[in-house]
Motif scaffolding. Structure first.
Motif, PDB file in Angstrom:
ATOM      1  N   TYR A  75      -5.974  14.911  48.977  1.00 25.84           N
ATOM      2  CA  TYR A  75      -4.574  14.758  49.405  1.00 25.84           C
ATOM      3  C   TYR A  75      -3.943  16.128  49.655  1.00 25.84           C
ATOM      4  O   TYR A  75      -4.092  17.040  48.845  1.00 25.84           O
ATOM      5  N   ARG A  76      -3.218  16.261  50.782  1.00 27.16           N
ATOM      6  CA  ARG A  76      -2.624  17.543  51.131  1.00 27.16           C
ATOM      7  C   ARG A  76      -1.113  17.481  51.370  1.00 27.16           C
ATOM      8  O   ARG A  76      -0.521  18.441  51.868  1.00 27.16           O
ATOM      9  N   GLU A  77      -0.483  16.373  50.994  1.00 28.08           N
ATOM     10  CA  GLU A  77       0.972  16.287  51.102  1.00 28.08           C
ATOM     11  C   GLU A  77       1.578  16.514  49.722  1.00 28.08           C
ATOM     12  O   GLU A  77       0.897  16.984  48.811  1.00 28.08           O
ATOM     13  N   ARG A  78       2.842  16.131  49.520  1.00 21.70           N
ATOM     14  CA  ARG A  78       3.508  16.513  48.274  1.00 21.70           C
ATOM     15  C   ARG A  78       4.310  15.362  47.660  1.00 21.70           C
ATOM     16  O   ARG A  78       5.339  15.592  47.024  1.00 21.70           O
ATOM     17  N   SER A  79       3.843  14.139  47.850  1.00 24.62           N
ATOM     18  CA  SER A  79       4.475  12.972  47.234  1.00 24.62           C
ATOM     19  C   SER A  79       3.763  12.639  45.931  1.00 24.62           C
ATOM     20  O   SER A  79       2.549  12.431  45.920  1.00 24.62           O
TER      21      SER A  79
END
Length: 405
Positions: A111-115
């Motif tokens: 995962y490379r997003e920030r949620s």
């Protein structure tokens, strides 16, 4: 935080766990009786605040007020030429020096997003992207474990009021949490079992498993006042959860695999790696390591503990003396079966040009490689099962070798 629930709510919430396992087993059982404990640190741990790259020439400039010091009061504890440990982790340091603990830096899930929601979904499901399934990689692994003879309980244990995603699925699993209400008498329990047997067989089986956990807890010395001592974002709460897990796993009929979830690691404001909120959380985690080592007794030598988080935090301090959501982070391994006393990392550096999207620690190790390495060597799990059932579509991610003593 941990919230108390009544017995029926807990049983209904866990009833879906008690169905037949459907995934394939591997033919050979492990040569020892291995134990695994996965600690989920929810909220995104500041890995640079826990294990600091004090030898990196850009560390002090980038970290500012969040930097650990190498001298004076509450100095960081040296680990190797590059890294030093937060002083709130003395038990981990003791285990590290005894070659029973190691750290993995610059690690991340796919995962490379920030949620937080999506990050924890990927961490617990074992899938490459969020939103694909409703079961967890640890449950799928338990479902594939070779049988250990006739057992009255599942191989998995979840500590907390509800089963986390990582433990949900087809494989039977137990649940335990400190409760504010008094346990049912033997007579009442017998009556309820009989009633549910006539009206609701699924709930009857869930009740039977819950009562079995109470027996395990009592027989392992967990009698008396077991009311919650604090939430799972507190020092006392983390210690109590680890103490309960250790005693249940040490029981002759206890589970081999457990998961604990510690909350509160979202340190946007006043992070305080020394004397502040992060230091308090790390003290709780360190206390959990201490309780597990002491409580597991003679099975400590066959145990690996893996502490993981959904993602990391920004390299630079924000305007509220904290750090925001980042990517690269930290994993900690401890236990008598760990080949420790070292760090495992391909350090990318903290120079501006080396940061992920100019703000985050660049991940260089896939967390799935770490987890696969533990499962492959500790449980002798075949690569095919790890790459398809446990961590789907991960054949390109090779198990990290040499983590197990």
């Amino acid at each position: 935080m941990t919230h108390s629930v009544n017995r029926r709510q807990a049983l209904i919430g866990s009833a879906s766990l008690f169905v037949a396992a459907t995934l394939p087993n591997w033919a050979s059982a492990a040569t020892r009786d291995p134990r695994l404990i996965v600690i989920i640190l929810r909220g995104a741990v500041d890995g640079l605040g826990a294990v600091a790259p004090v030898g990196d020439p850009d560390y002090l400039r980038q970290r500012g007020g969040l930097a650990l010091q190498t001298s004076g009061d509450k100095a960081a504890l040296p680990l190797d030429a590059l890294f030093a440990l937060n002083p709130a982790l003395p038990t981990f340091k003791k285990l590290y020096d005894a070659r029973q603990a190691l750290f993995v830096q610059a690690v991340a899930t796919p995962y490379r997003e920030r949620s937080h929601f999506d990050g924890q979904d990927v961490l617990e499901s074992g899938q490459p992207i969020p939103g694909l399934v409703r079961d967890g990689w640890l449950n799928r692994f338990i479902a594939a474990l070779p049988a250990r003879g006739v057992r009255a309980s599942g191989e998995g244990l979840g500590v907390g009021a509800t089963a986390p995603l990582i433990l949900r699925g087809a494989a039977p699993a137990l649940g335990w949490a400190p409760q504010n209400i008094a346990p049912a008498s033997d007579d009442l329990a017998s009556r309820l079992l009989d009633l549910y047997g006539q009206r609701d067989p699924v709930l009857q089986k869930a009740l039977a498993e819950g009562l079995h956990v109470e027996v395990l807890a009592r027989d392992s010395g967990m009698g008396g006042d077991q009311r919650p001592r604090g939430g799972l974002d507190s020092v006392a709460g983390m210690r109590q959860a680890a103490q309960g897990a250790a005693r249940l796993m040490r029981a002759p009929d206890g589970p081999r695999i457990a998961t604990l979830s510690f909350e509160g690691w979202d340190t946007h404001v006043n992070e305080g790696p020394v004397g502040g909120r992060l230091a308090q959380l790390l003290t709780g985690l360190d206390g959990a390591f201490d309780e597990l080592q002491g409580g597991l007794g003679d099975i400590w030598g066959a145990t690996i503990i893996v502490a993981v988080t959904e993602f990391g935090r920004t390299v630079r301090i924000n305007g509220t003396a904290g750090a925001d959501h980042g990517v690269g982070t930290l994993a900690l391994l401890a236990g008598g079966a760990v080949k420790g006393g070292r760090g495992v990392y391909d350090w990318p550096g903290l120079a501006d040009s080396k940061l992920y999207q100019t703000r985050d620690l660049t991940p260089t190790t896939d967390l799935r490689a770490v987890l696969k390495g533990v499962l492959a060597e500790h449980f002798e799990a075949p690569a095919g099962i790890l790459a398809t059932n446990v961590f789907p579509d991960s054949a390109a991610v090779k198990p990290l070798a040499g983590l197990v003593a």
